[in-house]
Design a protein around this motif. Structure first.
Motif, short mmCIF file in Angstrom:
data_model
loop_
_atom_site.label_atom_id
_atom_site.label_comp_id
_atom_site.label_asym_id
_atom_site.label_seq_id
_atom_site.Cartn_x
_atom_site.Cartn_y
_atom_site.Cartn_z
N CYS A 9 0.84 -1.20 0.00
CA CYS A 9 0.00 0.00 0.00
C CYS A 9 0.87 1.25 0.00
CB CYS A 9 -0.93 -0.02 1.20
SG CYS A 9 -2.18 1.27 1.17
N LEU A 10 1.91 1.26 0.83
CA LEU A 10 2.81 2.42 0.88
C LEU A 10 3.55 2.62 -0.44
CD1 LEU A 10 4.24 2.01 4.50
CD2 LEU A 10 2.63 3.75 3.68
N LYS A 11 3.86 1.52 -1.12
CA LYS A 11 4.52 1.61 -2.43
C LYS A 11 3.53 1.92 -3.55
CE LYS A 11 6.62 -2.22 -3.13
NZ LYS A 11 7.41 -3.43 -3.35
N LYS A 12 2.24 1.97 -3.20
CA LYS A 12 1.16 2.20 -4.16
C LYS A 12 1.16 1.15 -5.27
CE LYS A 12 0.92 7.07 -3.19
NZ LYS A 12 0.99 8.42 -3.66
N SER A 13 1.46 -0.11 -4.88
CA SER A 13 1.44 -1.18 -5.87
C SER A 13 0.24 -2.11 -5.69
CB SER A 13 2.73 -2.00 -5.80
OG SER A 13 2.84 -2.67 -4.55
N ARG A 14 -0.33 -2.14 -4.47
CA ARG A 14 -1.47 -3.03 -4.20
C ARG A 14 -2.15 -2.56 -2.92
NH1 ARG A 14 -2.60 -8.72 -5.37
NH2 ARG A 14 -0.83 -8.61 -6.76
N ALA A 15 -3.47 -2.62 -2.92
CA ALA A 15 -4.22 -2.30 -1.70
C ALA A 15 -5.32 -3.35 -1.53
CB ALA A 15 -4.82 -0.91 -1.80
N LYS A 16 -5.49 -3.82 -0.31
CA LYS A 16 -6.51 -4.83 -0.01
C LYS A 16 -7.45 -4.31 1.07
CE LYS A 16 -3.62 -8.81 -0.96
NZ LYS A 16 -3.13 -10.10 -0.49
N TRP A 17 -8.71 -4.69 0.94
CA TRP A 17 -9.72 -4.35 1.93
C TRP A 17 -10.51 -5.61 2.26
CZ3 TRP A 17 -8.77 -1.54 -2.48
CH2 TRP A 17 -8.31 -0.23 -2.30
N GLY A 18 -11.04 -5.67 3.47
CA GLY A 18 -11.92 -6.76 3.85
C GLY A 18 -13.35 -6.46 3.42
N ILE A 19 -14.10 -7.50 3.16
CA ILE A 19 -15.53 -7.39 2.85
C ILE A 19 -16.28 -7.89 4.08
CG2 ILE A 19 -17.43 -8.14 1.37
CD1 ILE A 19 -15.34 -8.58 -0.86
N PHE A 20 -17.13 -7.01 4.61
CA PHE A 20 -17.92 -7.32 5.80
C PHE A 20 -19.38 -6.99 5.51
CE2 PHE A 20 -13.66 -6.27 7.14
CZ PHE A 20 -13.37 -7.18 8.13
N ALA A 21 -20.29 -7.56 6.26
CA ALA A 21 -21.71 -7.23 6.16
C ALA A 21 -22.09 -6.41 7.39
CB ALA A 21 -22.56 -8.49 6.10
N ASN A 22 -23.01 -5.49 7.22
CA ASN A 22 -23.46 -4.67 8.36
C ASN A 22 -24.00 -5.54 9.49
OD1 ASN A 22 -22.74 -2.28 7.16
ND2 ASN A 22 -24.74 -1.95 6.25
N ALA A 23 -24.69 -6.61 9.13
CA ALA A 23 -25.30 -7.47 10.15
C ALA A 23 -24.25 -8.33 10.87
CB ALA A 23 -26.34 -8.38 9.51
N GLU A 24 -23.08 -8.50 10.24
CA GLU A 24 -22.01 -9.32 10.83
C GLU A 24 -20.69 -8.56 10.77
OE1 GLU A 24 -22.35 -13.49 9.18
OE2 GLU A 24 -23.67 -12.39 7.82
N PRO A 25 -20.57 -7.43 11.48
CA PRO A 25 -19.40 -6.56 11.32
C PRO A 25 -18.08 -7.17 11.78
CG PRO A 25 -20.76 -5.78 13.12
CD PRO A 25 -21.52 -6.89 12.45
N ASP A 26 -18.13 -8.23 12.57
CA ASP A 26 -16.90 -8.85 13.07
C ASP A 26 -16.46 -10.06 12.25
OD1 ASP A 26 -16.85 -6.98 15.10
OD2 ASP A 26 -17.91 -8.28 16.50
N GLN A 27 -17.22 -10.40 11.21
CA GLN A 27 -16.90 -11.59 10.43
C GLN A 27 -16.40 -11.19 9.05
OE1 GLN A 27 -20.14 -14.33 9.85
NE2 GLN A 27 -18.87 -15.80 8.76
#
Length: 105
Positions: A9-27
């Motif tokens: 991310c700092l090198k601006k070569s790749r960024a990843k995010w998690g996919i979560f549901a509002n009903a299950e914010p911890d999963q």
């Protein structure tokens, strides 16, 4: 893995995010990423992975839509592509849905 993600991310070569549901914010339900940034032409490739138990619920379509909006509006990307394995028909449908909704705007 977190260290590698932060470095990319700092090198601006790749960024990843998690996919979560509002009903299950911890999963964590899946991961969505942007990679192969080409700053000369403001292009990027996206990819996504979702737990099989979450398939068919519209989660991927929603996550891809949010990521595309972010890339177009906040990152100033003007070309977004995705690579899909040929037999992965559901993933192709996600991209077609997103493409059609973008044209309707």
């Amino acid at each position: 893995m977190i260290g590698h993600s932060e470095r990319d991310c700092l090198k601006k070569s790749r960024a990843k995010w998690g996919i979560f549901a509002n009903a299950e914010p911890d999963q964590l339900l899946g991961i969505i990423e942007a990679f192969e940034f080409n700053q000369k032409v403001n292009a990027v490739t996206i990819g996504y992975f979702l737990a099989e138990s979450q398939w068919g619920k519209g989660r991927t379509t929603e996550a891809v839509g949010i990521l595309i909006d972010f890339l177009l509006m906040d990152v100033d990307v003007n070309h977004i592509q995705a690579e899909v394995m040929p037999p992965n028909t559901p993933s192709k449908k996600v991209l077609l849905k997103i493409t059609l909704s973008m044209k309707e705007r």
